[in-house]
Scaffold this motif. Structure first.
Motif, short mmCIF file in Angstrom:
data_model
loop_
_atom_site.label_atom_id
_atom_site.label_comp_id
_atom_site.label_asym_id
_atom_site.label_seq_id
_atom_site.Cartn_x
_atom_site.Cartn_y
_atom_site.Cartn_z
N TYR A 35 0.84 -1.19 0.00
CA TYR A 35 0.00 0.00 0.00
C TYR A 35 0.88 1.24 0.00
O TYR A 35 1.96 1.25 0.58
N GLN A 36 0.38 2.28 -0.65
CA GLN A 36 1.04 3.58 -0.61
C GLN A 36 0.24 4.48 0.32
O GLN A 36 -0.99 4.57 0.20
N GLN A 37 0.92 5.14 1.25
CA GLN A 37 0.25 6.04 2.17
C GLN A 37 0.78 7.45 2.00
O GLN A 37 1.98 7.70 2.16
N THR A 38 -0.11 8.37 1.68
CA THR A 38 0.25 9.79 1.56
C THR A 38 -0.76 10.62 2.33
O THR A 38 -1.91 10.19 2.53
N GLY A 42 -4.28 9.16 1.45
CA GLY A 42 -4.46 8.09 2.42
C GLY A 42 -3.78 6.82 1.97
O GLY A 42 -2.74 6.86 1.33
N LEU A 43 -4.41 5.69 2.29
CA LEU A 43 -3.84 4.38 1.97
C LEU A 43 -4.43 3.89 0.66
O LEU A 43 -5.65 3.72 0.53
N GLN A 44 -3.57 3.62 -0.29
CA GLN A 44 -4.03 3.13 -1.58
C GLN A 44 -3.34 1.82 -1.91
O GLN A 44 -2.12 1.69 -1.80
N GLN B 38 -3.83 3.37 14.14
CA GLN B 38 -2.39 3.64 14.15
C GLN B 38 -2.10 4.61 15.28
O GLN B 38 -2.44 5.80 15.19
N TYR B 86 -8.70 4.14 10.78
CA TYR B 86 -9.06 3.92 9.39
C TYR B 86 -10.13 2.85 9.30
O TYR B 86 -10.01 1.77 9.87
N THR B 101 -10.05 7.65 4.32
CA THR B 101 -8.93 8.58 4.47
C THR B 101 -8.51 8.77 5.93
O THR B 101 -7.52 9.43 6.19
#
Lengths: 116, 109
Positions: A35-38, A42-44, B38, B86, B101
């Protein structure tokens, strides 16, 4: 038992370079997801591997790729880095397929990539 | 495509007050829903999943298919509940979690 281990934890690259991130799942776990988190997105979901086969892929360009080895360890690669690739890349493992019902994802601490 | 919406980016609650973190999803079938948490400087970890019907750390969440919601609730907030939460959805046959998000919960002493 050891958790999900990701290396490196931090790295800085410049635009146009490529990067390889590594993930060692919990012993016995055969499924690895990335997952990529930015802050903005968010989490993708990037992709998921089970028994060395990619079973699912998210909506990321072809510059993002991955693989899984016979010992379940996984790597992901990003080529031709762009500024927007700066993110925390999370790896997660599970014993089996998520849809088997009894499996949940255990996340690693992540690899924080900064692209300059 | 499935989607998870957490309408509150930030939520502040006084210690001892009830907490409700909202989660709405869009999916026409029967999804499986999760809450992940988290804590500061810790890894993302599973808090609860609706099929388990468990109460973890005093938190509960009920899946309301009519309202397509999976709100997270706790009757009395504690300072250690401060964290990023989340909501996530898993669709049968699709091996990926779709995350919202996130909501940053701050418990005010």
């Amino acid at each position: 038992k050891a958790g999900v281990t990701q290396t490196p934890r931090y790295l800085i690259k410049t635009r146009g370079q490529q990067v390889t991130l590594s993930c060692s799942p919990i012993s016995g776990h055969r499924s690895v997801s990335w997952y990529q988190q930015t802050p903005g997105q968010g989490l993708q979901f990037l992709f998921e591997y089970f028994s060395e086969t990619q079973r699912n892929k998210g909506n990321f360009p072809g510059r993002f790729s991955g693989r899984q080895f016979s010992n379940s360890r996984s790597e992901m690669n990003v080529s031709t880095l762009e500024l927007g690739d700066s993110a925390l890349y999370l790896c997660a493992s599970s014993f089996g397929l998520l849809n088997s019902g009894a499996n949940v994802l255990t996340f690693g601490a992540g690899s924080r990539l900064t692209v300059l | 495509a499935q989607r998870v919406t957490q309408p509150e980016k930030l939520l502040s609650v006084f210690k001892g007050a009830p907490v409700e973190l909202k989660c709405n999803y869009s999916y026409s079938g029967s999804p499986e829903l999760f809450w992940y948490v988290q804590y500061s400087r810790q890894r993302l970890q599973l808090l609860l999943r609706h099929i388990s019907r468990e109460s973890i750390k005093g938190f509960t969440a009920d899946l309301n298919k009519g309202e397509t919601s999976f709100h997270l609730k706790k009757p009395f907030a504690q300072e250690e509940d401060s964290a990023m939460y989340y909501c996530a959805l898993l669709v049968f046959g699709n091996e990926k979690l779709t995350f919202g998000t996130g909501t940053r919960l701050t418990i005010i002493p």
